[in-house]
Design a protein around this motif. Structure first.
Motif, PDB file in Angstrom:
ATOM      1  N   ALA A 319      37.536  27.548  85.508  1.00  0.00           N
ATOM      2  CA  ALA A 319      38.781  26.879  85.908  1.00  0.00           C
ATOM      3  C   ALA A 319      39.818  26.946  84.796  1.00  0.00           C
ATOM      4  O   ALA A 319      41.006  27.208  85.045  1.00  0.00           O
ATOM      5  CB  ALA A 319      38.493  25.421  86.279  1.00  0.00           C
ATOM      6  N   SER A 320      39.389  26.733  83.567  1.00  0.00           N
ATOM      7  CA  SER A 320      40.313  26.758  82.431  1.00  0.00           C
ATOM      8  C   SER A 320      40.902  28.160  82.240  1.00  0.00           C
ATOM      9  O   SER A 320      42.113  28.312  82.030  1.00  0.00           O
ATOM     10  CB  SER A 320      39.592  26.317  81.162  1.00  0.00           C
ATOM     11  OG  SER A 320      40.429  26.430  80.036  1.00  0.00           O
ATOM     12  N   ALA A 321      40.033  29.192  82.343  1.00  0.00           N
ATOM     13  CA  ALA A 321      40.501  30.565  82.150  1.00  0.00           C
ATOM     14  C   ALA A 321      41.481  30.960  83.241  1.00  0.00           C
ATOM     15  O   ALA A 321      42.524  31.572  82.969  1.00  0.00           O
ATOM     16  CB  ALA A 321      39.311  31.521  82.137  1.00  0.00           C
ATOM     17  N   LEU A 322      41.173  30.611  84.487  1.00  0.00           N
ATOM     18  CA  LEU A 322      42.038  31.010  85.593  1.00  0.00           C
ATOM     19  C   LEU A 322      43.367  30.255  85.558  1.00  0.00           C
ATOM     20  O   LEU A 322      44.408  30.814  85.926  1.00  0.00           O
ATOM     21  CB  LEU A 322      41.326  30.783  86.926  1.00  0.00           C
ATOM     22  CG  LEU A 322      40.050  31.615  87.149  1.00  0.00           C
ATOM     23  CD1 LEU A 322      39.507  31.402  88.557  1.00  0.00           C
ATOM     24  CD2 LEU A 322      40.303  33.093  86.899  1.00  0.00           C
ATOM     25  N   ASP A 323      43.338  29.015  85.112  1.00  0.00           N
ATOM     26  CA  ASP A 323      44.587  28.252  85.011  1.00  0.00           C
ATOM     27  C   ASP A 323      45.511  28.865  83.952  1.00  0.00           C
ATOM     28  O   ASP A 323      46.705  29.071  84.197  1.00  0.00           O
ATOM     29  CB  ASP A 323      44.267  26.799  84.663  1.00  0.00           C
ATOM     30  CG  ASP A 323      45.525  25.943  84.573  1.00  0.00           C
ATOM     31  OD1 ASP A 323      46.250  25.846  85.587  1.00  0.00           O
ATOM     32  OD2 ASP A 323      45.794  25.396  83.488  1.00  0.00           O
ATOM     33  N   LEU A 324      44.946  29.193  82.784  1.00  0.00           N
ATOM     34  CA  LEU A 324      45.741  29.828  81.734  1.00  0.00           C
ATOM     35  C   LEU A 324      46.178  31.217  82.182  1.00  0.00           C
ATOM     36  O   LEU A 324      47.339  31.614  81.965  1.00  0.00           O
ATOM     37  CB  LEU A 324      44.912  29.930  80.444  1.00  0.00           C
ATOM     38  CG  LEU A 324      45.549  30.700  79.280  1.00  0.00           C
ATOM     39  CD1 LEU A 324      46.855  30.040  78.854  1.00  0.00           C
ATOM     40  CD2 LEU A 324      44.583  30.792  78.100  1.00  0.00           C
ATOM     41  N   GLN A 326      46.765  32.332  85.165  1.00  0.00           N
ATOM     42  CA  GLN A 326      47.833  32.258  86.168  1.00  0.00           C
ATOM     43  C   GLN A 326      49.196  32.061  85.510  1.00  0.00           C
ATOM     44  O   GLN A 326      50.194  32.674  85.905  1.00  0.00           O
ATOM     45  CB  GLN A 326      47.553  31.115  87.137  1.00  0.00           C
ATOM     46  CG  GLN A 326      48.579  31.014  88.266  1.00  0.00           C
ATOM     47  CD  GLN A 326      48.249  29.886  89.232  1.00  0.00           C
ATOM     48  OE1 GLN A 326      47.698  28.854  88.844  1.00  0.00           O
ATOM     49  NE2 GLN A 326      48.573  30.089  90.503  1.00  0.00           N
ATOM     50  N   LYS A 327      49.234  31.236  84.482  1.00  0.00           N
ATOM     51  CA  LYS A 327      50.494  30.990  83.769  1.00  0.00           C
ATOM     52  C   LYS A 327      50.969  32.266  83.065  1.00  0.00           C
ATOM     53  O   LYS A 327      52.156  32.604  83.094  1.00  0.00           O
ATOM     54  CB  LYS A 327      50.308  29.858  82.765  1.00  0.00           C
ATOM     55  CG  LYS A 327      50.023  28.501  83.409  1.00  0.00           C
ATOM     56  CD  LYS A 327      49.727  27.441  82.355  1.00  0.00           C
ATOM     57  CE  LYS A 327      49.395  26.107  83.019  1.00  0.00           C
ATOM     58  NZ  LYS A 327      48.993  25.067  82.026  1.00  0.00           N
ATOM     59  N   ILE A 328      50.035  32.954  82.420  1.00  0.00           N
ATOM     60  CA  ILE A 328      50.405  34.196  81.724  1.00  0.00           C
ATOM     61  C   ILE A 328      50.857  35.251  82.716  1.00  0.00           C
ATOM     62  O   ILE A 328      51.847  35.966  82.479  1.00  0.00           O
ATOM     63  CB  ILE A 328      49.208  34.707  80.895  1.00  0.00           C
ATOM     64  CG1 ILE A 328      48.867  33.694  79.797  1.00  0.00           C
ATOM     65  CG2 ILE A 328      49.511  36.077  80.276  1.00  0.00           C
ATOM     66  CD1 ILE A 328      47.575  34.004  79.054  1.00  0.00           C
ATOM     67  N   THR A 395      46.863  36.635  72.428  1.00  0.00           N
ATOM     68  CA  THR A 395      45.592  36.505  71.708  1.00  0.00           C
ATOM     69  C   THR A 395      44.460  37.046  72.573  1.00  0.00           C
ATOM     70  O   THR A 395      44.627  37.311  73.772  1.00  0.00           O
ATOM     71  CB  THR A 395      45.308  35.039  71.368  1.00  0.00           C
ATOM     72  OG1 THR A 395      45.084  34.315  72.596  1.00  0.00           O
ATOM     73  CG2 THR A 395      46.471  34.409  70.610  1.00  0.00           C
ATOM     74  N   ASP A 396      43.291  37.184  71.955  1.00  0.00           N
ATOM     75  CA  ASP A 396      42.126  37.640  72.711  1.00  0.00           C
ATOM     76  C   ASP A 396      41.832  36.705  73.882  1.00  0.00           C
ATOM     77  O   ASP A 396      41.505  37.151  74.990  1.00  0.00           O
ATOM     78  CB  ASP A 396      40.897  37.721  71.802  1.00  0.00           C
ATOM     79  CG  ASP A 396      41.000  38.833  70.774  1.00  0.00           C
ATOM     80  OD1 ASP A 396      41.887  39.704  70.921  1.00  0.00           O
ATOM     81  OD2 ASP A 396      40.192  38.837  69.825  1.00  0.00           O
ATOM     82  N   SER A 397      41.944  35.413  73.642  1.00  0.00           N
ATOM     83  CA  SER A 397      41.670  34.434  74.704  1.00  0.00           C
ATOM     84  C   SER A 397      42.689  34.552  75.834  1.00  0.00           C
ATOM     85  O   SER A 397      42.343  34.418  77.015  1.00  0.00           O
ATOM     86  CB  SER A 397      41.685  33.011  74.137  1.00  0.00           C
ATOM     87  OG  SER A 397      40.629  32.831  73.208  1.00  0.00           O
ATOM     88  N   GLU A 398      43.949  34.799  75.494  1.00  0.00           N
ATOM     89  CA  GLU A 398      44.986  34.921  76.517  1.00  0.00           C
ATOM     90  C   GLU A 398      44.808  36.199  77.335  1.00  0.00           C
ATOM     91  O   GLU A 398      44.981  36.186  78.559  1.00  0.00           O
ATOM     92  CB  GLU A 398      46.360  34.879  75.861  1.00  0.00           C
ATOM     93  CG  GLU A 398      46.722  33.504  75.308  1.00  0.00           C
ATOM     94  CD  GLU A 398      47.988  33.525  74.469  1.00  0.00           C
ATOM     95  OE1 GLU A 398      48.690  32.491  74.433  1.00  0.00           O
ATOM     96  OE2 GLU A 398      48.286  34.561  73.835  1.00  0.00           O
ATOM     97  N   VAL A 399      44.466  37.314  76.666  1.00  0.00           N
ATOM     98  CA  VAL A 399      44.200  38.551  77.403  1.00  0.00           C
ATOM     99  C   VAL A 399      43.015  38.362  78.326  1.00  0.00           C
ATOM    100  O   VAL A 399      43.038  38.769  79.494  1.00  0.00           O
ATOM    101  CB  VAL A 399      43.943  39.724  76.423  1.00  0.00           C
ATOM    102  CG1 VAL A 399      43.480  40.965  77.189  1.00  0.00           C
ATOM    103  CG2 VAL A 399      45.197  40.037  75.627  1.00  0.00           C
TER     104      VAL A 399
END
Length: 431
Positions: A319-324, A326-328, A395-399
């Motif tokens: 959920a956290s990854a998909l939420d971030l 979606q914003k990106i 960042t790696d997390s954002e990609v």
């Protein structure tokens, strides 16, 4: 005890002799189907033109031309897991090229993987595919290569590590992985299908990238065209037989043809190493030959593999990854690929229902986000749109988050991507 030792030693010697005999037998030149020696008559303009077409079909310029170097003069490094193999000069220079070769010498190189002096060629030169080329086509290719301007440029020594720099080991490799033989038409198939098979299996050498290789660099023939990582480059050449990847069984023939010749189609766009293949080779093929390849590729048996096991992320992590993500995506991607993920044809490829996005190996999607994506310039798409690289700004997390979002939106479904996977490919060279 002494007698038992003698028996064991004798058995070992016999086994070594049998293995050596089998290896030697499997490395004998395939002369059973070799046509008579080529005519000594001068090549005709028509034969040279046909040879130029075939050389382009085989994408020979791509490997035999160094970056910024003279065409076909060699010197380009083909990186392998065993070290670098440098392509040779194939211009008709008599000192450093193939100016002293005969058509028979050239045929033996393509068909049997042996140089003029009888030395074994490293399989970075895809003679395992080129062996299927007919003698007439090989002679036409040789006629063309003899017609190009000679370039005096010495060949470079290969940079292979020990023990791979010992050519003697190639006898064993060939016994395991190479069987010479010209393509034989399948009589139950159409002329068009056979033409496509001849091009895909032979000069097109599609299996060189789209088939998994083992630790010794041999292709897994049981999974031919079933997808595989391109060594060192770390780009995944997707399966052409799996519905879970690119599997072309449900594609329209015209869409497959467009992807091969134009680099773009309503179903997707070629990027990475395949973009170079389309730009330098496939776009120059005739419409009939491209269609024949499409007909053959579409007919390949479709396979359904069991999904690869992967460590599952927790629901909160997903959920956290998909939420971030979606914003990106909204900030960086939606203007081109649309909020719906359907893209805008022909400029921006669709991401929705795009199997290239949802493959179990996410490496291609990661590298496109990091390094950008650029389709080849072709006659049908002379000014392709490109995607900018986001590696410097994300960042790696954002990609990982935006790739995960794309892989799980608009009907797509695939495991999420971790930051560590992005980090693994961030520093991988592009070529």
């Amino acid at each position: 005890m002494k007698r038992i030792f003698m028996w064991a030693a004798g058995a070992l010697v016999l086994l070594i002799a049998v293995v050596a005999g089998v290896v030697a037998m499997l490395n004998v030149d395939d002369r059973s189907e070799q046509p008579p020696a080529a005519s000594t008559a001068p090549a005709t303009a028509e034969q040279i033109a046909h040879g130029a077409y075939l050389v382009r079909t085989g994408d020979c310029m791509a490997c035999h031309t160094a970056r910024g170097g003279k065409e076909l003069a060699g010197g380009r490094a083909i990186q392998t897991p065993f070290g670098a193999v440098y392509s040779p000069n194939v211009t008709p220079d008599k000192e450093t090229g193939i100016g002293t070769w005969s058509a028979d010498d050239f045929w033996r190189a393509l068909h049997n993987g042996k140089s003029k002096d009888g030395s074994l060629l490293y399989p970075a030169f895809p003679y395992t595919n080129y062996t299927k080329v007919t003698r007439a086509d090989a002679d036409a290719m040789f006629a063309y290569l003899q017609s190009v301007p000679p370039v005096q440029q010495k060949n470079l020594e290969h940079g292979l590590r020990f023990p791979y720099n010992n050519r003697f080991l190639l006898y064993g490799w060939r016994a395991l992985y190479f069987r010479p033989g010209v393509y034989k038409a399948e009589t139950q198939q159409s002329v068009e299908w056979n033409r496509g098979a001849y091009l895909v299996q032979g000069l097109g050498h599609c299996s060189a990238c789209h088939t998994t290789r083992n630790a010794l660099g041999g292709s897994d023939l049981k999974a031919e065209l079933g997808g595989g990582f391109i060594p060192v480059v770390n780009w995944y050449a997707p399966s052409l037989t799996s519905d879970e990847e690119i599997g072309l069984g449900d594609w329209d023939i015209q869409h497959i043809s467009a992807l091969l010749k134009d680099g773009i189609s309503p179903r997707g766009t070629v990027l990475g190493p395949m973009a170079e293949v389309v730009g330098a080779s496939l776009q120059h093929l005739s419409d009939a030959d491209v269609r024949a390849m499409a007909v053959y590729l579409k007919s390949l048996p479709r396979q359904k593999e069991a999904p690869a096991e992967k460590e599952r992320a927790s629901p909160d992590q997903v959920a956290s990854a998909l939420d971030l993500g979606q914003k990106i995506y909204k900030n960086h991607c939606a203007d081109c690929h649309q909020a719906s993920g359907k893209g805008v044809w022909p400029a921006y490829p669709p991401l929705a229902s795009n199997h290239a996005i949802t493959m179990s190996a996410p490496v291609n999607a990661i590298r496109v986000v990091l390094n950008g994506g650029f389709a080849p310039s072709t006659a049908a798409n002379p000014r392709p749109y490109g995607m900018p690289p986001y590696g410097p700004t994300l960042t790696d997390s954002e990609v990982a988050a935006v790739v995960s979002y794309i892989r799980n939106s608009w009907g797509n479904k695939a495991p999420i991507v971790s930051a560590s996977e992005v980090s693994r490919y961030r520093s991988v060279p592009l070529d």
